[in-house]
Write a protein that holds these residues in place. Sequence first.
Motif, PDB file in Angstrom:
ATOM      1  N   LYS A   7       0.812  -1.303  -0.014  1.00 57.80           N
ATOM      2  CA  LYS A   7       0.037  -0.067   0.047  1.00 57.80           C
ATOM      3  C   LYS A   7       0.789   1.250   0.125  1.00 57.80           C
ATOM      4  O   LYS A   7       0.637   2.158  -0.728  1.00 57.80           O
ATOM      5  CB  LYS A   7      -0.899   0.105   1.178  1.00 57.80           C
ATOM      6  CG  LYS A   7      -1.943  -1.293   1.276  1.00 57.80           C
ATOM      7  CD  LYS A   7      -2.921  -0.881   0.206  1.00 57.80           C
ATOM      8  CE  LYS A   7      -3.819  -1.976   0.048  1.00 57.80           C
ATOM      9  NZ  LYS A   7      -4.569  -2.135  -1.071  1.00 57.80           N
ATOM     10  N   GLU A 196     -14.284   1.102 -11.107  1.00 56.76           N
ATOM     11  CA  GLU A 196     -13.075   0.518 -11.743  1.00 56.76           C
ATOM     12  C   GLU A 196     -11.934   1.409 -10.966  1.00 56.76           C
ATOM     13  O   GLU A 196     -12.159   2.021  -9.843  1.00 56.76           O
ATOM     14  CB  GLU A 196     -12.944   0.837 -13.197  1.00 56.76           C
ATOM     15  CG  GLU A 196     -12.614  -0.473 -14.204  1.00 56.76           C
ATOM     16  CD  GLU A 196     -11.233  -1.076 -13.852  1.00 56.76           C
ATOM     17  OE1 GLU A 196     -10.385  -0.296 -13.480  1.00 56.76           O
ATOM     18  OE2 GLU A 196     -10.962  -2.249 -14.343  1.00 56.76           O
ATOM     19  N   TRP A 227      -2.930   2.200 -13.353  1.00 55.51           N
ATOM     20  CA  TRP A 227      -2.656   1.147 -12.362  1.00 55.51           C
ATOM     21  C   TRP A 227      -1.888  -0.237 -13.163  1.00 55.51           C
ATOM     22  O   TRP A 227      -1.152  -0.716 -12.458  1.00 55.51           O
ATOM     23  CB  TRP A 227      -4.022   0.478 -11.666  1.00 55.51           C
ATOM     24  CG  TRP A 227      -4.269   1.195 -10.516  1.00 55.51           C
ATOM     25  CD1 TRP A 227      -4.916   2.577 -10.554  1.00 55.51           C
ATOM     26  CD2 TRP A 227      -3.413   1.337  -9.207  1.00 55.51           C
ATOM     27  NE1 TRP A 227      -4.796   2.985  -9.204  1.00 55.51           N
ATOM     28  CE2 TRP A 227      -3.961   2.303  -8.654  1.00 55.51           C
ATOM     29  CE3 TRP A 227      -2.582   0.359  -9.048  1.00 55.51           C
ATOM     30  CZ2 TRP A 227      -3.443   2.541  -7.304  1.00 55.51           C
ATOM     31  CZ3 TRP A 227      -2.076   0.553  -7.691  1.00 55.51           C
ATOM     32  CH2 TRP A 227      -2.497   1.623  -6.705  1.00 55.51           C
ATOM     33  N   THR A 290     -11.989  12.300  -7.972  1.00 54.94           N
ATOM     34  CA  THR A 290     -10.558  12.517  -8.137  1.00 54.94           C
ATOM     35  C   THR A 290      -9.801  11.741  -7.217  1.00 54.94           C
ATOM     36  O   THR A 290     -10.343  11.797  -6.021  1.00 54.94           O
ATOM     37  CB  THR A 290     -10.378  13.832  -8.425  1.00 54.94           C
ATOM     38  OG1 THR A 290      -8.856  14.004  -8.744  1.00 54.94           O
ATOM     39  CG2 THR A 290     -10.491  14.712  -7.160  1.00 54.94           C
ATOM     40  N   ALA A 291      -8.625  11.172  -7.418  1.00 47.82           N
ATOM     41  CA  ALA A 291      -7.922  10.312  -6.520  1.00 47.82           C
ATOM     42  C   ALA A 291      -6.423  11.156  -6.432  1.00 47.82           C
ATOM     43  O   ALA A 291      -6.118  11.920  -5.759  1.00 47.82           O
ATOM     44  CB  ALA A 291      -7.839   9.154  -6.875  1.00 47.82           C
ATOM     45  N   PRO A 293      -4.791  13.357  -8.008  1.00 49.69           N
ATOM     46  CA  PRO A 293      -4.597  14.690  -7.744  1.00 49.69           C
ATOM     47  C   PRO A 293      -4.551  15.338  -6.384  1.00 49.69           C
ATOM     48  O   PRO A 293      -3.935  16.242  -5.862  1.00 49.69           O
ATOM     49  CB  PRO A 293      -5.606  15.534  -8.956  1.00 49.69           C
ATOM     50  CG  PRO A 293      -5.732  14.707  -9.694  1.00 49.69           C
ATOM     51  CD  PRO A 293      -5.683  13.403  -8.974  1.00 49.69           C
TER      52      PRO A 293
HETATM   53  C1  LIG Z   1      -2.251   5.618  -4.337  1.00 53.81           C
HETATM   54  C2  LIG Z   1      -3.595   5.152  -4.846  1.00 53.81           C
HETATM   55  C3  LIG Z   1      -4.220   4.006  -4.057  1.00 53.81           C
HETATM   56  C4  LIG Z   1      -5.639   3.444  -4.618  1.00 53.81           C
HETATM   57  N1  LIG Z   1      -6.022   2.611  -4.097  1.00 53.81           N
HETATM   58  C5  LIG Z   1      -7.412   2.179  -4.460  1.00 53.81           C
HETATM   59  C6  LIG Z   1      -7.864   1.221  -3.408  1.00 53.81           C
HETATM   60  O1  LIG Z   1      -7.431   0.727  -2.662  1.00 53.81           O
HETATM   61  N2  LIG Z   1      -9.222   0.865  -3.784  1.00 53.81           N
HETATM   62  C7  LIG Z   1     -10.040   1.497  -5.067  1.00 53.81           C
HETATM   63  O2  LIG Z   1     -11.132   1.168  -5.474  1.00 53.81           O
HETATM   64  N3  LIG Z   1      -9.275   2.308  -5.773  1.00 53.81           N
HETATM   65  C8  LIG Z   1      -8.033   2.753  -5.544  1.00 53.81           C
HETATM   66  N4  LIG Z   1      -7.295   3.734  -6.239  1.00 53.81           N
HETATM   67  C9  LIG Z   1      -7.943   4.140  -7.503  1.00 53.81           C
HETATM   68  C10 LIG Z   1      -8.632   5.372  -7.446  1.00 53.81           C
HETATM   69  O3  LIG Z   1      -9.827   5.536  -6.445  1.00 53.81           O
HETATM   70  C11 LIG Z   1      -9.090   5.930  -8.728  1.00 53.81           C
HETATM   71  O4  LIG Z   1     -10.034   5.057  -9.248  1.00 53.81           O
HETATM   72  C12 LIG Z   1      -8.227   5.971 -10.143  1.00 53.81           C
HETATM   73  O5  LIG Z   1      -6.862   6.315  -9.340  1.00 53.81           O
HETATM   74  C13 LIG Z   1      -8.387   6.818 -10.827  1.00 53.81           C
HETATM   75  O6  LIG Z   1      -8.437   8.351 -10.660  1.00 53.81           O
HETATM   76  P1  LIG Z   1      -7.491   9.448 -10.587  1.00 53.81           P
HETATM   77  O7  LIG Z   1      -6.973   9.424 -12.270  1.00 53.81           O
HETATM   78  O8  LIG Z   1      -7.973  10.679 -10.332  1.00 53.81           O
HETATM   79  O9  LIG Z   1      -6.321   9.010 -10.113  1.00 53.81           O
HETATM   80  C14 LIG Z   1      -5.972   4.061  -5.737  1.00 53.81           C
HETATM   81  C15 LIG Z   1      -5.452   5.372  -6.440  1.00 53.81           C
HETATM   82  C16 LIG Z   1      -4.454   5.780  -6.024  1.00 53.81           C
HETATM   83  C17 LIG Z   1      -3.661   7.054  -6.660  1.00 53.81           C
END
Ligand SMILES: Cc1cc2nc3c(=O)[nH]c(=O)nc-3n(C[C@H](O)[C@H](O)[C@H](O)COP(=O)(O)O)c2cc1C
Length: 342
Positions: A7, A196, A227, A290-291, A293
């Motif tokens: 993690k 997703e 991912w 959003t994640a 950012p």
């Molecule tokens: C460091 C990190 C850890 C993540 N861990 C999870 C998780 O445990 N469960 C989950 O459903 N998504 C997880 N995600 C995915 C995010 O919720 C999101 O769907 C994905 O990053 C795409 O969004 P973004 O382009 O805004 O980052 C994670 C994302 C990041 C950046």
Amino acid sequence: MSIQSRKEEHVNLALSGKATFREKTNGFEQYELVYNALPEINLADVDTRTLFCGAQLLSPFLVTGMTGGYPNAENINRSIAEACAECGIAMGVGSMRAALEQTGSDPTFSVVRQFSDRVPILANIGAAQAALWHREGTLAQYVDRAVSLIGARALAVHLNPLQELLQPEGEPRFRGVLDAIAALIRTNNVPIIVKEVGAGITGNVARRLADVGVTMIDVAGAGGTSWAGIEILRRADAEQVNHLWDVGTPTAECIRQCVGVVPTVIASGGISTGTEAAKALAMGAHLVGTARPVLEAYAQGGTEAIVQFARNWELHLRQWMFIMGCSKLNDLRDPSTIQRIL
Ligand SMILES: Cc1cc2nc3c(=O)[nH]c(=O)nc-3n(C[C@H](O)[C@H](O)[C@H](O)COP(=O)(O)O)c2cc1C
């Protein structure tokens, strides 16, 4: 490698700047919001509030689930929860598997509970894990624990076959996932959001989910965090799997395909500005997520930087809504507000 160190490695790789799509974009550059020279509203009339999981949000935003389960995750989750409570937006935590399979409370997750009366907080489990627990007959009990540990108003179930395929410790076993999701819907303990993690939910997948009763989908499309990329960076044999780095359906296309299939579409995946958020809403999304950012904002300046990030989105959304003549989010969610330009 233990789940805890994995993690932590995920968070560090997400922050490394290397974990993005290489060629593919989120697709929003193909759309333009339609300017309205006769808006017949005042800027002060613009109202960005919306209902989500029975709570009123001040803006239609969600920080999607990222972390928990290793020491520093407690600081990250606390900051995100604090910022979300201040801005009146929703948040999710990362996968809770490790915390659920151990006894006792895990403070890296439960730290967000103190904010759960002010913002909707989403619990999180993996779909493959849900299928396994369903087969073992333990699914309902794990979900109850996940929800009560953080005071969650909904449970996000993530679909991540691409990630599981590429993760060195991955478990690419996705048989029985739809049955497990159907069981979660039937027990009806808490609202279910199927998401997703950055490769996108297409219209066809959304229809299969809708057929078993799913009403909320977070598309988490391609164009932002890759991912596949993160897991490829963790492998010694990158050349065997590099061709999968950019797999996924761009977020804008996922929204186009999923709106109308389920009542609530959450748009996320590479959305990093208020303008892109406005486009996603104009395409019919209910909420924008959003994640990475937000993680970057946290790394730069903690809670204050996340608050600033969310406030900028809200400000930009308000500006767009005014010059488009939309006083309410429902006015923005209309096909006439957006046009394809490419
Ligand atoms: C460091 C990190 C850890 C993540 N861990 C999870 C998780 O445990 N469960 C989950 O459903 N998504 C997880 N995600 C995915 C995010 O919720 C999101 O769907 C994905 O990053 C795409 O969004 P973004 O382009 O805004 O980052 C994670 C994302 C990041 C950046």
